[in-house]
Motif scaffolding. Structure first.
Motif, mmCIF file in Angstrom:
data_model
loop_
_atom_site.group_PDB
_atom_site.id
_atom_site.type_symbol
_atom_site.label_atom_id
_atom_site.label_comp_id
_atom_site.label_asym_id
_atom_site.label_seq_id
_atom_site.Cartn_x
_atom_site.Cartn_y
_atom_site.Cartn_z
ATOM 1 N N GLN A 1 52.378 -6.219 -44.526
ATOM 2 C CA GLN A 1 52.354 -4.911 -45.168
ATOM 3 C C GLN A 1 51.107 -4.108 -44.817
ATOM 4 N N ALA A 2 50.035 -4.807 -44.422
ATOM 5 C CA ALA A 2 48.776 -4.120 -44.105
ATOM 6 C C ALA A 2 48.587 -3.874 -42.620
ATOM 7 N N HIS A 3 49.480 -4.400 -41.783
ATOM 8 C CA HIS A 3 49.277 -4.285 -40.343
ATOM 9 C C HIS A 3 49.412 -2.836 -39.880
ATOM 10 N N ALA A 4 48.389 -2.353 -39.187
ATOM 11 C CA ALA A 4 48.384 -0.986 -38.651
ATOM 12 C C ALA A 4 48.779 -1.034 -37.179
ATOM 13 N N ASP B 1 48.973 1.245 -34.897
ATOM 14 C CA ASP B 1 48.204 2.052 -33.950
ATOM 15 C C ASP B 1 46.704 1.916 -34.185
ATOM 16 N N GLY B 2 46.296 0.796 -34.755
ATOM 17 C CA GLY B 2 44.879 0.578 -34.991
ATOM 18 C C GLY B 2 44.385 1.272 -36.257
ATOM 19 N N PRO B 3 43.059 1.362 -36.427
ATOM 20 C CA PRO B 3 42.489 1.926 -37.667
ATOM 21 C C PRO B 3 42.903 3.355 -37.955
ATOM 22 N N THR B 4 43.325 4.094 -36.930
ATOM 23 C CA THR B 4 43.687 5.504 -37.130
ATOM 24 C C THR B 4 45.175 5.679 -37.413
ATOM 25 N N SER B 5 45.881 4.591 -37.669
ATOM 26 C CA SER B 5 47.330 4.672 -37.900
ATOM 27 C C SER B 5 47.657 5.575 -39.079
ATOM 28 N N LYS B 6 48.711 6.355 -38.923
ATOM 29 C CA LYS B 6 49.214 7.169 -40.030
ATOM 30 C C LYS B 6 49.852 6.242 -41.071
ATOM 31 N N PRO B 7 49.962 6.677 -42.313
ATOM 32 C CA PRO B 7 50.531 5.815 -43.358
ATOM 33 C C PRO B 7 51.904 5.250 -43.019
ATOM 34 N N ARG C 1 52.876 4.363 -40.204
ATOM 35 C CA ARG C 1 52.785 3.413 -39.095
ATOM 36 C C ARG C 1 52.064 2.144 -39.524
ATOM 37 N N VAL C 2 52.098 1.863 -40.819
ATOM 38 C CA VAL C 2 51.484 0.664 -41.376
ATOM 39 C C VAL C 2 52.551 -0.146 -42.095
ATOM 40 N N GLY C 3 52.571 -1.453 -41.834
ATOM 41 C CA GLY C 3 53.515 -2.318 -42.531
ATOM 42 C C GLY C 3 54.826 -2.496 -41.793
ATOM 43 N N PRO C 4 55.803 -3.125 -42.441
ATOM 44 C CA PRO C 4 57.063 -3.448 -41.750
ATOM 45 C C PRO C 4 57.932 -2.236 -41.448
ATOM 46 N N LEU C 5 57.798 -1.157 -42.220
ATOM 47 C CA LEU C 5 58.584 0.046 -41.952
ATOM 48 C C LEU C 5 57.803 0.963 -41.023
ATOM 49 N N ALA C 6 57.486 0.452 -39.841
ATOM 50 C CA ALA C 6 56.617 1.142 -38.895
ATOM 51 C C ALA C 6 57.397 2.166 -38.089
#
Length: 380
Positions: free
Chosen positions: A338-341, A343-349, A351-356
């Motif tokens: 759920q916390a995986h970004a 596109d890295g630290p600048t990922s949009k909300p 683009r984080v987690g399983p619903l990427a």
């Protein structure tokens, strides 16, 4: 499990199966064929499920499991995972021994509470990690030394079942339990990612787990694969165990004493000698064995283990504590997913987690209401 008064080994245990779905009916059918149990009823709130039980298994059914309290000694809880805690806690407090299908609960807190309730009431709490009874596993486990590196892959096609949980608690938890049974040290770190494809829960997941012992496990799971795969490779102090859980033989590869003593340095040989050595590595430096696994029904063995624990007062092969630990690690993996970004630290909300995905779903649901979607009424 706390000590408990053993039951008479001669009398069959009065058993209920809670949940009349696919797995519940398998449990009920096998238990009904065993001398260890007398299946009093299968409980399920769904009328169609109860009708299937009565027609296919010729067993009685009830709508509410609580109607069986006071009449049963033990229960198999094969209801949806979201109901495990409520059902199992009620039964344990009523003095009923419980075999709970995996995963034990949805959360570590719920799992630990069940362990404590079972101890307080001196009841058996066994968790249905059935792969522990898989003949392939029992053959392999007997020869696995201290694990150093583990690769586990568990892929299956979409089944339509267990949609209240994701693939980590649905499938990956099988391998997590097996790995945790090999290495009892604490988990040092977890890195994981996953993708939800058909719904809101992850359908594909991978995790890298590092233990305080130094062991590393890479685990992959999917429930939308075209072809099923259930395989684990365990590299240990004694060699490699290659386990196909759907197969008939476990493959072992063991290094020779010459190799273990580091007396071999093929990289120092001339090229011509290395080319010659490649034909003799397996035979001179590695010994291979194929060990056939006995033909057994893992679920029936699991049920027999449950009955033995109740009758003897001994701990089951898969305890409540084992189930709780598997849930804890699975939930830590889910948190990492759920916390995986992506596109890295600048990922949009989004683009984080399983619903990427920037859209609502990776695979959009088909639109309803179009003319071509309307059912065609046939004459007659």
């Amino acid at each position: 499990m706390s000590s408990q008064a053993p039951q008479s080994p001669n009398a069959p245990l009065r058993l209920a199966v809670i949940g009349g779905g696919h797995l519940g009916r398998i449990h009920a059918k096998l238990a009904a064929s065993s001398d260890q149990f007398e299946v009093l009823a299968v409980a399920d709130p769904n009328f169609d499920s109860r009708e299937l039980v009565e027609k296919e298994l010729c067993l009685p059914s009830v709508e509410d499991y609580r109607a069986l309290v006071g009449k049963i000694d033990a229960a198999v809880v094969a209801a949806p995972t979201m109901a495990h805690y409520e059902i199992t806690s009620t039964l344990l407090r009523a003095g009923v021994h419980c075999l709970v299908e995996k995963p034990l609960t949805l959360s570590p807190d719920q799992a630990q509470r069940l362990v404590q309730i079972a101890a307080n009431h001196r009841r058996v709490l066994q968790v249905g990690h059935v792969e522990r009874f898989n003949p392939m596993w029992t053959v392999a486990q007997a020869e696995i030394g201290s694990p150093k590196f583990i690769e586990a892959t568990r892929f299956g096609p979409y089944s339509g079942r267990s949609t209240d949980i994701g693939v980590v608690l649905d499938l990956m938890v099988h391998d997590l339990d097996l790995i945790l049974s090999l290495d009892r040290s604490e988990v040092r770190s977890i890195h994981a990612s996953g993708v939800a494809v058909l719904g809101s829960h992850e359908d594909i997941a991978e995790a890298r787990i590092e233990f305080e012992s130094g062991c590393i496990a890479n685990v992959k799971a999917s429930r939308i694969a075209q072809n099923p795969t259930r395989r684990m490779q365990v590299y240990s102090s004694t060699g490699l165990a290659d386990i196909d859980f759907s197969g008939e033989n476990v493959e072992f590869v063991s290094p020779t004493p010459k190799l273990l003593s580091r007396a071999v340095h093929l990289d120092e040989l001339p090229v011509a000698d290395r080319m010659e050595a490649k034909n003799t590595v397996y035979g001179e430096l590695f010994k291979t064995r194929s060990v056939a696994a006995p033909r057994r029904n893992a679920i029936l063995d699991e049920q027999n283990d449950f009955a033995l624990s109740i009758q003897s007062g001994s701990a089951p092969s898969v305890t409540g504590e084992d189930g709780a630990r598997a849930v804890r690690i699975a939930c830590e993996i889910i948190e990492q997913i759920q916390a995986h970004a992506w596109d890295g630290p600048t990922s949009k909300p989004w683009r984080v987690g399983p619903l990427a995905t920037e859209g609502p779903r990776i695979l959009p649901m088909p639109e309803r209401g179009t003319e071509q979607d309307q059912p065609t009424r046939r004459a007659g």
